[in-house]
Write a protein that holds these residues in place. Structure first.
Motif, PDB file in Angstrom:
ATOM      1  N   SER A   1      62.777  36.591 -45.122  1.00  0.00           N
ATOM      2  CA  SER A   1      62.980  35.164 -44.822  1.00  0.00           C
ATOM      3  C   SER A   1      62.474  34.856 -43.431  1.00  0.00           C
ATOM      4  N   LYS A   2      61.807  33.754 -43.313  1.00  0.00           N
ATOM      5  CA  LYS A   2      61.316  33.332 -42.006  1.00  0.00           C
ATOM      6  C   LYS A   2      62.452  32.662 -41.235  1.00  0.00           C
ATOM      7  N   LEU A   3      62.727  33.169 -40.061  1.00  0.00           N
ATOM      8  CA  LEU A   3      63.789  32.574 -39.245  1.00  0.00           C
ATOM      9  C   LEU A   3      63.209  32.062 -37.940  1.00  0.00           C
ATOM     10  N   THR A   4      63.763  30.967 -37.474  1.00  0.00           N
ATOM     11  CA  THR A   4      63.259  30.348 -36.252  1.00  0.00           C
ATOM     12  C   THR A   4      64.406  30.155 -35.271  1.00  0.00           C
ATOM     13  N   VAL A   5      64.173  30.568 -34.042  1.00  0.00           N
ATOM     14  CA  VAL A   5      65.179  30.335 -33.000  1.00  0.00           C
ATOM     15  C   VAL A   5      64.532  29.468 -31.933  1.00  0.00           C
TER      16      VAL A   5
ATOM     17  N   TYR B   1      72.192  31.453 -24.136  1.00  0.00           N
ATOM     18  CA  TYR B   1      72.706  31.553 -25.505  1.00  0.00           C
ATOM     19  C   TYR B   1      71.548  31.806 -26.479  1.00  0.00           C
ATOM     20  N   TYR B   2      70.444  31.060 -26.282  1.00  0.00           N
ATOM     21  CA  TYR B   2      69.318  31.258 -27.200  1.00  0.00           C
ATOM     22  C   TYR B   2      68.598  32.587 -26.920  1.00  0.00           C
ATOM     23  N   ALA B   3      68.659  33.046 -25.672  1.00  0.00           N
ATOM     24  CA  ALA B   3      68.114  34.382 -25.375  1.00  0.00           C
ATOM     25  C   ALA B   3      68.926  35.431 -26.140  1.00  0.00           C
ATOM     26  N   LEU B   4      70.237  35.229 -26.135  1.00  0.00           N
ATOM     27  CA  LEU B   4      71.142  36.123 -26.859  1.00  0.00           C
ATOM     28  C   LEU B   4      70.804  36.149 -28.356  1.00  0.00           C
ATOM     29  N   LYS B   5      70.544  34.974 -28.892  1.00  0.00           N
ATOM     30  CA  LYS B   5      70.182  34.896 -30.313  1.00  0.00           C
ATOM     31  C   LYS B   5      68.889  35.660 -30.586  1.00  0.00           C
ATOM     32  N   GLN B   6      67.948  35.563 -29.663  1.00  0.00           N
ATOM     33  CA  GLN B   6      66.690  36.313 -29.827  1.00  0.00           C
ATOM     34  C   GLN B   6      66.962  37.816 -29.835  1.00  0.00           C
ATOM     35  N   ILE B   7      67.852  38.256 -28.967  1.00  0.00           N
ATOM     36  CA  ILE B   7      68.173  39.691 -28.904  1.00  0.00           C
ATOM     37  C   ILE B   7      68.804  40.138 -30.220  1.00  0.00           C
ATOM     38  N   ILE B   8      69.751  39.326 -30.713  1.00  0.00           N
ATOM     39  CA  ILE B   8      70.439  39.674 -31.959  1.00  0.00           C
ATOM     40  C   ILE B   8      69.436  39.786 -33.103  1.00  0.00           C
ATOM     41  N   LEU B   9      68.530  38.814 -33.166  1.00  0.00           N
ATOM     42  CA  LEU B   9      67.538  38.833 -34.254  1.00  0.00           C
ATOM     43  C   LEU B   9      66.619  40.038 -34.154  1.00  0.00           C
ATOM     44  N   ALA B  10      66.159  40.329 -32.944  1.00  0.00           N
ATOM     45  CA  ALA B  10      65.252  41.475 -32.773  1.00  0.00           C
ATOM     46  C   ALA B  10      65.947  42.756 -33.235  1.00  0.00           C
ATOM     47  N   LEU B  11      67.201  42.937 -32.820  1.00  0.00           N
ATOM     48  CA  LEU B  11      67.931  44.150 -33.224  1.00  0.00           C
ATOM     49  C   LEU B  11      68.116  44.174 -34.736  1.00  0.00           C
ATOM     50  N   ALA B  12      68.415  43.002 -35.310  1.00  0.00           N
ATOM     51  CA  ALA B  12      68.636  42.938 -36.756  1.00  0.00           C
ATOM     52  C   ALA B  12      67.368  43.342 -37.503  1.00  0.00           C
ATOM     53  N   VAL B  13      66.241  42.836 -37.039  1.00  0.00           N
ATOM     54  CA  VAL B  13      64.966  43.181 -37.676  1.00  0.00           C
ATOM     55  C   VAL B  13      64.699  44.687 -37.520  1.00  0.00           C
TER      56      VAL B  13
ATOM     57  N   ILE C   1      62.860  39.118 -19.559  1.00  0.00           N
ATOM     58  CA  ILE C   1      62.791  37.685 -19.883  1.00  0.00           C
ATOM     59  C   ILE C   1      61.582  37.079 -19.183  1.00  0.00           C
ATOM     60  N   GLU C   2      60.833  36.287 -19.910  1.00  0.00           N
ATOM     61  CA  GLU C   2      59.757  35.527 -19.263  1.00  0.00           C
ATOM     62  C   GLU C   2      59.738  34.103 -19.819  1.00  0.00           C
ATOM     63  N   TYR C   3      59.118  33.215 -19.059  1.00  0.00           N
ATOM     64  CA  TYR C   3      59.034  31.825 -19.501  1.00  0.00           C
ATOM     65  C   TYR C   3      57.992  31.693 -20.599  1.00  0.00           C
ATOM     66  N   THR C   4      58.225  30.750 -21.490  1.00  0.00           N
ATOM     67  CA  THR C   4      57.250  30.474 -22.539  1.00  0.00           C
ATOM     68  C   THR C   4      57.123  28.972 -22.766  1.00  0.00           C
ATOM     69  N   ASN C   5      55.910  28.572 -23.200  1.00  0.00           N
ATOM     70  CA  ASN C   5      55.708  27.157 -23.544  1.00  0.00           C
ATOM     71  C   ASN C   5      56.050  26.896 -25.003  1.00  0.00           C
ATOM     72  N   LYS C   6      56.156  27.987 -25.756  1.00  0.00           N
ATOM     73  CA  LYS C   6      56.411  27.799 -27.186  1.00  0.00           C
ATOM     74  C   LYS C   6      57.844  27.330 -27.404  1.00  0.00           C
ATOM     75  N   LYS C   7      57.980  26.408 -28.334  1.00  0.00           N
ATOM     76  CA  LYS C   7      59.312  25.839 -28.581  1.00  0.00           C
ATOM     77  C   LYS C   7      60.214  26.787 -29.347  1.00  0.00           C
ATOM     78  N   HIS C   8      59.577  27.581 -30.212  1.00  0.00           N
ATOM     79  CA  HIS C   8      60.364  28.441 -31.102  1.00  0.00           C
ATOM     80  C   HIS C   8      59.944  29.888 -31.003  1.00  0.00           C
ATOM     81  N   VAL C   9      60.864  30.755 -31.311  1.00  0.00           N
ATOM     82  CA  VAL C   9      60.552  32.162 -31.514  1.00  0.00           C
ATOM     83  C   VAL C   9      60.757  32.414 -33.006  1.00  0.00           C
ATOM     84  N   ILE C  10      59.729  32.973 -33.620  1.00  0.00           N
ATOM     85  CA  ILE C  10      59.778  33.102 -35.081  1.00  0.00           C
ATOM     86  C   ILE C  10      59.829  34.570 -35.471  1.00  0.00           C
ATOM     87  N   CYS C  11      60.603  34.878 -36.466  1.00  0.00           N
ATOM     88  CA  CYS C  11      60.580  36.243 -36.990  1.00  0.00           C
ATOM     89  C   CYS C  11      60.827  36.227 -38.500  1.00  0.00           C
TER      90      CYS C  11
END
Ligand SMILES: Nc1ncnc2c1ncn2[C@@H]1O[C@H](COP(=O)(O)OP(=O)(O)OP(=O)(O)O)[C@@H](O)[C@H]1O
Length: 565
Positions: A440-444, A394-406, A425-435
């Motif tokens: 406006s700064k958005l965080t997923v 679900y959160y991967a999906l949100k990242q895709i939506i945001l990237a396309l929106a940007v 898709i790859e693993y990350t240690n970061k808690k958030h993806v920011i764009c």
């Protein structure tokens, strides 16, 4: 929640959902109709993995009665003045396949006809996995055995070209054009294949690619422009530029109809810039050798891929709209010469282990040119990635939506070929993806995964009033395939853009998102499905599925998901 959304929507007066972006779209449509915006429109230089330019006007009907069909007969030829075309060469999705359509997605030929044979896949246990394969090509040899080298051109010991033949066809969603092309090639004995291929421009050549001229004569200086993007004056020697000692832990990781893709770490002592994990996408250019059943890309065809990749990567550091959701490009090089032996070894290793559908790179001569795109490694494709559970997807999906929106906001970007093979898709240690989205700064939440979108073969962007896109208006075969929702999406896009592929129609991003949602619900892999959290997020994804088509753009969808105005 869904019912409450629906209720809300029922009572909202018309136009209430419109935000400034919608209004912008409305007026853009009006302006477009009045021919006021987009005076300079460049139709794509994008080529894709399977089709290329054609330069004919005639449509030749094969004479079924009197003589055997040839490749030339099978090609619908369309005049195209300069540039090329492209096609989706999709990714291997691992699933099964099938073109249930009567027409070949490539040649428009009726696949079931001449001899009424059904060629059942010998290499699969699934009993109903077959494709009608009565292709009206003569000289078809069906070998009783299928080896890992089926269907490829190779150099024999005596240095003659031979084709290894395989008996059956299995076409996957994703790189369907490549699969079918390979299938057809493999059914034709070498002598005839070589002869015929010289006289055709492609098996699937009826897509045009135009350049509606802007202020500068782009197409005449494509080589120059490619060199400019490479920061070079002339092509560099291939072997010396990518010497083995400069690359660590090299491995071939993928292939397209044109490109071979290798992963390696740059030797930090040699290369100053710090990028530890890179991918080299090596694409032959401009040569006369037919490779993987296709003519090689030209400078004008590779240029848009370079430009769009650069632009989408530049969103990483952009101010108003920024995202890391598009693949990072480190550099691009133009090199010349034989395929270096260490890459050939890696190619052969991959071939032995996984089986390559591509031709052996030994085929290339001393004067062969290649574009080498150095990209950041971005993980494995979504079809092969195993999500922990649906919360993660679900959160991967949100990242895709945001990237396309940007991308929409900054470049009027539409991907137009966002099947699972083009989402890494790859693993990350970061808690958030920011764009940053419209300042406006958005965080997923990342939930441990980072998403990257690749492959802009069919994509559309606007840069400084120039629109780069791929004109699919004559690409009938692309719209005839069936067997997976992916193929419906191409038809849905065509309806949406009304076959005017230069237009900015961000709904195409929404249509692809609806496809991704279906796949997230039905076919991506999960480690754990018997949990409360998995069920909960499946419901959330279903809610999104129910409303996704009500949005007109990824941008509008992001507004909704992030409660923006
Ligand atoms: N940056 C990357 N990181 C990880 N893997 C990658 C990357 N780029 C490409 N790949 C892998 O290589 C495969 C082929 O890449 P890509 O789709 O870009 O090639 P292509 O030649 O454009 O294919 P086609 O034109 O046939 O669609 C991808 O499906 C993916 O598995």
């Amino acid at each position: 929640m869904l019912s409450s959304i629906k209720t809300k929507m029922d009572f909202l007066e018309e136009g209430r959902w419109k935000d400034p972006f919608d209004e912008l779209l409305d007026s853009r449509t009006k302006l477009n109709k009045m021919n006021i915006v987009k005076q300079n429109v460049r139709v794509p230089y994008n080529i894709d993995s399977s089709v290329e330019n054609s330069s004919y006007t005639e449509i030749k009907e094969p004479n079924y009665e009197n003589e055997p069909l040839t490749f030339e007969d099978c090609s619908i030829k369309v005049y195209c003045p300069s540039d090329s075309i492209s096609t989706p060469c999709d990714k291997r999705l691992g699933g099964t396949v099938l073109f249930q359509s009567d027409l070949s997605p490539i040649t428009h030929l009726k696949l079931d006809g001449v001899e009424h044979s059904r060629d059942k896949c010998a290499d699969t246990k699934e009993t109903d996995l077959y494709v009608n394969v009565d292709i009206p090509f003569q000289n078809i040899i069906a070998s009783p055995k299928k080896g890992p080298n089926f269907g490829k051109k190779r150099l024999s010991n005596s240095n003659e070209m031979v084709t290894v033949v395989h008996p059956s066809i299995s076409l996957n969603p994703g790189k369907w054009r490549k699969s079918l092309n390979n299938f057809i090639r493999s059914k034709i004995n070498e002598t005839n294949f070589t002869k015929k291929v010289e006289h055709r421009s492609s098996i699937c050549q009826d897509r045009k690619s135009l350049v509606l001229k802007g202020e500068h004569k782009f197409e005449n200086k494509c080589e120059e422009d490619v060199l400019k993007y490479c920061h070079q004056c002339t092509p560099l020697p291939f072997n010396a530029t990518y010497e083995q000692y400069k690359l660590l832990n090299s491995k071939k990781i993928g292939e397209g109809a044109y490109g071979e893709v290798f992963r390696c770490s740059a030797n930090q002592k040699i290369l100053k810039e710090h990028i530890s994990d890179i991918v080299l996408k090596i694409i032959p250019l401009e040569g006369s050798t037919v490779i993987n059943g296709e003519k090689q890309k030209t400078f004008s065809q590779i240029l848009p891929e370079i430009i769009i990749t650069n632009k989408m990567c530049s969103l990483r550091t952009s101010k108003t709209n920024s995202t890391n959701g598009f693949v990072s490009i480190r550099k691009v090089s133009l090199v010349k010469g034989r395929y270096p032996p260490h890459f050939i070894n890696l190619w052969e290793k991959y071939d032995n282990e996984k089986g390559s559908e591509n031709d052996h790179p030994e085929l290339f001569g001393d004067n062969q040119l290649f574009a080498v795109l150095e990209l950041k490694f971005a993980g494995s494709d979504m079809a092969n990635f195993k999500f922990l559970n649906s919360e993660q997807s679900y959160y991967a999906l949100k990242q895709i939506i945001l990237a396309l929106a940007v991308g929409e906001e900054e470049y009027q970007f539409e991907h137009r070929d966002l099947h699972l093979g083009n989402i890494l898709i790859e693993y990350t240690n970061k808690k958030h993806v920011i764009c940053t989205f419209k300042n406006s700064k958005l965080t997923v939440l990342s939930k441990g995964v980072n998403v990257t979108i690749i492959d802009y073969t069919l994509s559309r962007i606007t840069i400084n009033d120039c629109c780069y896109f791929n004109d699919l208006s004559r690409d009938e075969e692309l719209f005839q395939a069936t067997g997976d929702y992916q193929y419906d999406v191409y038809r849905m896009m065509r309806n949406e853009v009304k076959n005017n592929w230069s237009s900015f129609s961000p709904k195409t991003n929404i249509i692809w998102l609806s496809y991704v949602i279906v796949k997230v619900l039905d076919s991506v892999k999960y480690k754990s499905i018997n949990t409360k959290v998995h069920r909960m997020y499946i419901n959330k994804i279903k809610e999104l599925q129910n409303i996704i088509m009500t949005f007109e753009s990824a941008s509008q969808c992001a507004n909704y998901l992030f409660n923006l105005n």
